[in-house]
Scaffold this motif. Structure first.
Motif, short mmCIF file in Angstrom:
data_model
loop_
_atom_site.label_atom_id
_atom_site.label_comp_id
_atom_site.label_asym_id
_atom_site.label_seq_id
_atom_site.Cartn_x
_atom_site.Cartn_y
_atom_site.Cartn_z
N LYS A 143 -3.89 0.75 -2.71
CA LYS A 143 -3.37 -0.75 -2.81
C LYS A 143 -2.56 -0.63 -4.32
N SER A 144 -1.43 -0.77 -4.13
CA SER A 144 -0.73 -1.01 -5.53
C SER A 144 -0.62 -2.58 -5.78
N VAL A 145 -0.41 -3.45 -4.72
CA VAL A 145 -0.48 -4.92 -4.84
C VAL A 145 -1.56 -5.49 -3.95
N GLN A 197 0.81 -1.01 0.02
CA GLN A 197 -0.09 -0.09 0.19
C GLN A 197 0.67 1.36 0.19
N PHE A 198 0.67 2.24 -0.81
CA PHE A 198 1.40 3.37 -0.76
C PHE A 198 0.17 4.49 -0.71
N ASN A 199 0.34 5.17 0.28
CA ASN A 199 -0.55 6.36 0.89
C ASN A 199 -1.96 6.00 0.69
N TRP A 259 13.23 0.70 -0.25
CA TRP A 259 14.17 0.98 -1.42
C TRP A 259 13.67 1.09 -2.58
N ASN A 260 13.03 2.13 -3.00
CA ASN A 260 12.37 2.45 -4.17
C ASN A 260 13.39 2.74 -5.17
N GLY A 262 1.77 -7.86 -17.11
CA GLY A 262 0.80 -6.71 -16.80
C GLY A 262 0.87 -5.59 -17.47
N PRO A 263 0.30 -4.73 -17.59
CA PRO A 263 0.48 -3.42 -18.18
C PRO A 263 1.12 -2.61 -17.17
N ASN A 264 1.28 -1.27 -17.75
CA ASN A 264 2.29 -0.49 -16.97
C ASN A 264 1.31 0.05 -15.64
N GLY A 265 1.91 0.05 -14.48
CA GLY A 265 1.38 0.30 -13.27
C GLY A 265 0.62 -0.72 -12.72
N ALA A 266 1.00 -1.94 -13.23
CA ALA A 266 -0.15 -2.92 -12.72
C ALA A 266 0.38 -3.59 -11.34
N GLY A 267 1.59 -3.30 -11.11
CA GLY A 267 2.11 -3.80 -9.69
C GLY A 267 3.07 -4.60 -9.93
N LYS A 268 3.68 -5.04 -11.01
CA LYS A 268 4.90 -5.78 -11.06
C LYS A 268 6.14 -5.72 -10.40
N THR A 269 6.48 -4.66 -10.59
CA THR A 269 7.70 -4.15 -9.90
C THR A 269 7.74 -4.02 -8.36
N THR A 270 6.50 -3.43 -7.97
CA THR A 270 6.13 -3.46 -6.67
C THR A 270 6.45 -4.78 -5.92
N THR A 271 5.79 -5.90 -6.80
CA THR A 271 5.57 -7.17 -6.22
C THR A 271 7.09 -7.83 -6.28
N ASP A 320 13.23 -7.73 -14.07
CA ASP A 320 12.05 -6.70 -14.15
C ASP A 320 12.24 -6.10 -15.62
N GLU A 321 11.57 -6.47 -16.53
CA GLU A 321 11.67 -5.94 -17.97
C GLU A 321 12.75 -6.04 -18.58
N PRO A 322 13.63 -7.10 -18.53
CA PRO A 322 14.95 -7.09 -18.63
C PRO A 322 15.45 -6.90 -20.32
N SER A 341 6.93 -8.48 -17.52
CA SER A 341 7.09 -7.84 -19.05
C SER A 341 5.51 -7.32 -19.05
N HIS A 342 5.47 -6.35 -20.11
CA HIS A 342 4.26 -5.86 -20.44
C HIS A 342 3.76 -6.35 -21.82
N LEU A 343 4.68 -7.17 -22.49
CA LEU A 343 4.32 -7.67 -23.67
C LEU A 343 4.10 -9.27 -23.58
N1 LIG Z 1 6.96 4.67 -4.11
C1 LIG Z 1 5.82 4.73 -4.63
N2 LIG Z 1 4.96 5.90 -3.97
C2 LIG Z 1 3.52 5.60 -4.44
N3 LIG Z 1 3.15 4.80 -5.39
C3 LIG Z 1 3.84 4.10 -6.02
C4 LIG Z 1 5.40 3.91 -5.51
N4 LIG Z 1 5.81 2.94 -6.37
C5 LIG Z 1 4.93 2.31 -7.18
N5 LIG Z 1 3.66 3.05 -6.80
C6 LIG Z 1 2.24 2.70 -7.64
O1 LIG Z 1 1.99 1.36 -7.55
C7 LIG Z 1 1.41 0.96 -8.65
C8 LIG Z 1 2.15 -0.13 -9.18
O2 LIG Z 1 3.50 0.47 -9.71
P1 LIG Z 1 4.65 -0.66 -10.39
O3 LIG Z 1 5.91 0.04 -10.40
O4 LIG Z 1 4.66 -1.97 -9.57
O5 LIG Z 1 4.03 -0.98 -11.77
P2 LIG Z 1 4.58 -1.85 -12.92
O6 LIG Z 1 3.77 -3.03 -12.95
O7 LIG Z 1 6.10 -2.51 -12.62
O8 LIG Z 1 4.48 -1.01 -14.10
P3 LIG Z 1 5.56 -0.55 -15.36
O9 LIG Z 1 5.19 -1.72 -16.43
O10 LIG Z 1 5.01 0.70 -15.64
O11 LIG Z 1 6.72 -0.90 -14.67
C9 LIG Z 1 1.29 2.21 -9.74
O12 LIG Z 1 0.15 2.76 -9.65
C10 LIG Z 1 2.19 3.27 -8.85
O13 LIG Z 1 2.07 4.61 -9.15
#
Ligand SMILES: Nc1ncnc2c1ncn2[C@@H]1O[C@H](COP(=O)(O)OP(=O)(O)OP(=O)(O)O)[C@@H](O)[C@H]1O
Ligand SMILES: [Mg+2]
Lengths: 302, 246
Positions: free
Chosen positions: A19-21, A14-16, B245-246, A38-47, A157-159, A190-192
């Motif tokens: 829920k990102s994941v 959760q960010f602020n 660590w973002n 998943g598409p951009n912003g799906a939560g891949k990197t966060t996971t 992550d999207e290598p 990947s988003h592809l």
């Molecule tokens: N440090 C942060 N603070 C606030 N929100 C964040 C933070 N990091 C990620 N988010 C939010 O979490 C959601 C998921 O982000 P994430 O980077 O995991 O997406 P992604 O699937 O990796 O996308 P992409 O394909 O663009 O890399 C997004 O809506 C993003 O705005």
């Protein structure tokens, strides 16, 4: 039975208050190449960051190699190689010296550095400062850092971001070889779909922080279907008569659409419709790409 | 593992920048010391200790605490740039060890700075040959105490530096914070000034018994120094271990 290398239980981040994941349950069997799609912003990197202990989950639990993360952080990380978002290193040092730093942390001999430089084809540039590298070269160095200790689990992550087609092909071939080469399990985001389709044995599709689908890739492939769209003078009547015989069928005011499971079914359909006035027949294929776009809510332009 | 991480810091740092900084401090303060001793010779007769006091002021009040900030930022800078923290945190190393290694490395660099400052002082003195005796042991003690007195500031700066990614901004903040030192260290008694970690080395290095000696209470002073070191180090480390660590 195969063991799961990664297992998460209701993982949330959760960010602020957003829920990102959201309650992600990942299961990655040993030896799999798992495409995390998943598409951009799906939560891949966060996971992926939570798996590596870079982000603290707001709830849920993670098990890697059967051990708890982050409780057993150090022993888990010893067996993981990773590249998250853009590669990171010390720009004023050469590629070789960067690898040397990582090699010394893992306690590896210099031969490991040379091996991995060969694998990513950076040997000719090994002694240049990394800040003078091109983007693709940096990406390769990042992959080299991830591979230097022949990890049991590789998280990328999207290598292939920013690599040229030859580079993409090369990385793809490398990833495909890894399970047999070092017995590595690979988690690649990947988003592809097309990219994942070419290498993955397993797939997880994430959208808006939620897991929409997770299984062997072949199971996803089976979701591909063809439809026969038949324009008729009186579609509703045809619909009623066909429905009785058990077809998977939908109707609108000009046409009926019938799901095809085998191509041979077409003759049967025409047979059933011989008493109706057919205006036009079209076959529509619902590809993986269409399925992915349907699920992730991004409508393809017509 | 800790020692391994400590050794790695030596490989990462850009020594050219560091050597430049250290020489700058040494040369400026040795020259200022010689100059002020000459210009003040009417009030304060030249001697080895007079040369020391004149060299020391600018070093202990300004350069040394400023360098704590600069060196700490520099030691974190390589990780901030290119986001190497992220890569480092994915390695099988203990976060505590990494933090301690950085702390040890910074104090090592500060010991080198201090040593070079004293070498500069000895060389200047050897050139101008002021009257009087040179009590080397005394100066070694001042050197060590002045170095130890900077530990609370190192702990504080290491806490702050992991947050501030921009080296230029960090430099500005440091200059801004070091400037009031002239007032704090020279105007307040040690048990008040010691809470302002920039001022500590001035008290620790200034010889007692001269007219201009600061108001110094060793027990209070070193207790505060010890307490704040532990406090800042603990807060910084806890933050470092638990942060994202973002
Ligand atoms: N440090 C942060 N603070 C606030 N929100 C964040 C933070 N990091 C990620 N988010 C939010 O979490 C959601 C998921 O982000 P994430 O980077 O995991 O997406 P992604 O699937 O990796 O996308 P992409 O394909 O663009 O890399 C997004 O809506 C993003 O705005
Ligand atoms: Mg991402």
């Amino acid at each position: 039975m195969m063991n799961n290398i990664i297992e998460t239980h209701d993982l949330c981040c959760q960010f602020n208050r957003i829920k990102s994941v959201d309650k992600i349950n990942i299961q990655i069997p040993e030896g799999a190449i798992y495409g995390f799609l998943g598409p951009n912003g799906a939560g891949k990197t966060t996971t992926l960051k939570m798996l590596l202990g870079l982000l603290n989950p707001s709830s849920g639990s993670i098990k890697i190699f059967g051990e708890k993360m982050p409780t057993n952080r150090i022993s888990i990380l010893r067996e993981i190689g990773s590249l998250i978002e853009s590669p990171s290193f010390y720009g004023h040092l050469s590629g070789y010296k960067n690898l040397k730093i990582f090699a010394s942390i893992y306690g590896l001999p210099n031969s490991a550095i040379e091996d991995v430089l060969n694998i990513v084809e950076l040997t000719p540039h090994a002694n240049r400062p990394v800040k003078h590298y091109s983007f693709g070269m940096k990406q390769r160095l990042g992959i080299a850092i991830a591979l230097i200790h022949k990890p049991k689990l590789l998280i990328l992550d999207e290598p292939t971001n920013g690599l040229d087609p030859a580079g993409i092909q090369q990385i793809r071939d490398l990833i495909k070889r890894l399970p047999t080469l070092y017995n590595t399990t690979v988690l690649i985001s990947s988003h592809l779909l097309s990219e994942v389709e070419q290498i993955a044995t397993h797939v997880g599709i994430i959208h808006g922080g939620k897991m929409l689908f997770q299984d062997a890739f072949d199971v996803l492939r089976k979701q591909q279907t063809s439809y026969l769209i038949i324009d008729l003078e009186d579609p509703s009547k045809a619909y009623q008569s066909m429905q009785k015989t058990g077809w998977d069928i939908t109707v609108n005011h000009t046409a009926i659409s019938i799901r095809l499971d085998t191509p041979g079914q077409k003759t049967k359909i025409f047979e059933c419709l011989k008493n109706f006035n057919i205006i036009n027949v079209k076959e529509k294929h619902r590809s993986l790409e269409d399925i992915f776009l349907d699920w992730t809510g991004v409508k393809k332009e017509v | 593992m800790l020692f391994n991480l400590y050794k790695l810091e030596f490989k990462k740092i850009q020594w050219s920048i560091l050597i430049f900084l250290i020489l700058l401090d040494t040369i400026i303060n040795a020259s200022l010391g010689a100059m002020f001793m000459k210009s003040n010779s009417w009030y304060f007769p030249p001697s080895w200790s007079e040369l020391y006091i004149q060299s020391l002021s600018f070093h202990a009040l300004f350069f040394y605490p400023l360098y704590v900030g600069i060196i700490t930022s520099l030691v974190c800078f390589y990780e901030h740039k290119n986001n190497a923290w992220k890569q480092l945190m994915c390695l099988p190393i203990s976060k505590t060890n990494l933090y301690v290694a950085k702390f040890m490395f910074i104090t090592t660099l500060l010991a080198i700075t201090q040593l070079t400052f004293f070498i500069g002082y000895f060389i200047t003195g050897w050139i101008i040959q002021p009257p009087g005796k040179l009590d080397v042991i005394n100066y070694i003690i001042y050197g060590i105490l002045g170095w130890l007195a900077m530990w609370p500031l190192v702990a504080l700066q290491l806490w702050i530096s992991q947050k501030i990614k921009n080296f230029g901004r960090s430099l500005l903040i440091n200059i801004f914070l070091v400037l009031p030192n002239v007032v704090v260290a020279t105007g307040f008694p040690s048990y008040i000034a010691a809470w302002f970690p920039f001022s500590l080395s001035y008290f620790a290095m200034y010889p007692q018994g001269s007219v201009l000696s600061p108001d110094f209470h060793p027990i209070f002073f070193w207790s505060i120094a010890f307490f704040t070191s532990i406090l800042y180090f603990y807060i910084g480390l806890t933050y470092f271990i638990n942060r994202n660590w973002n």
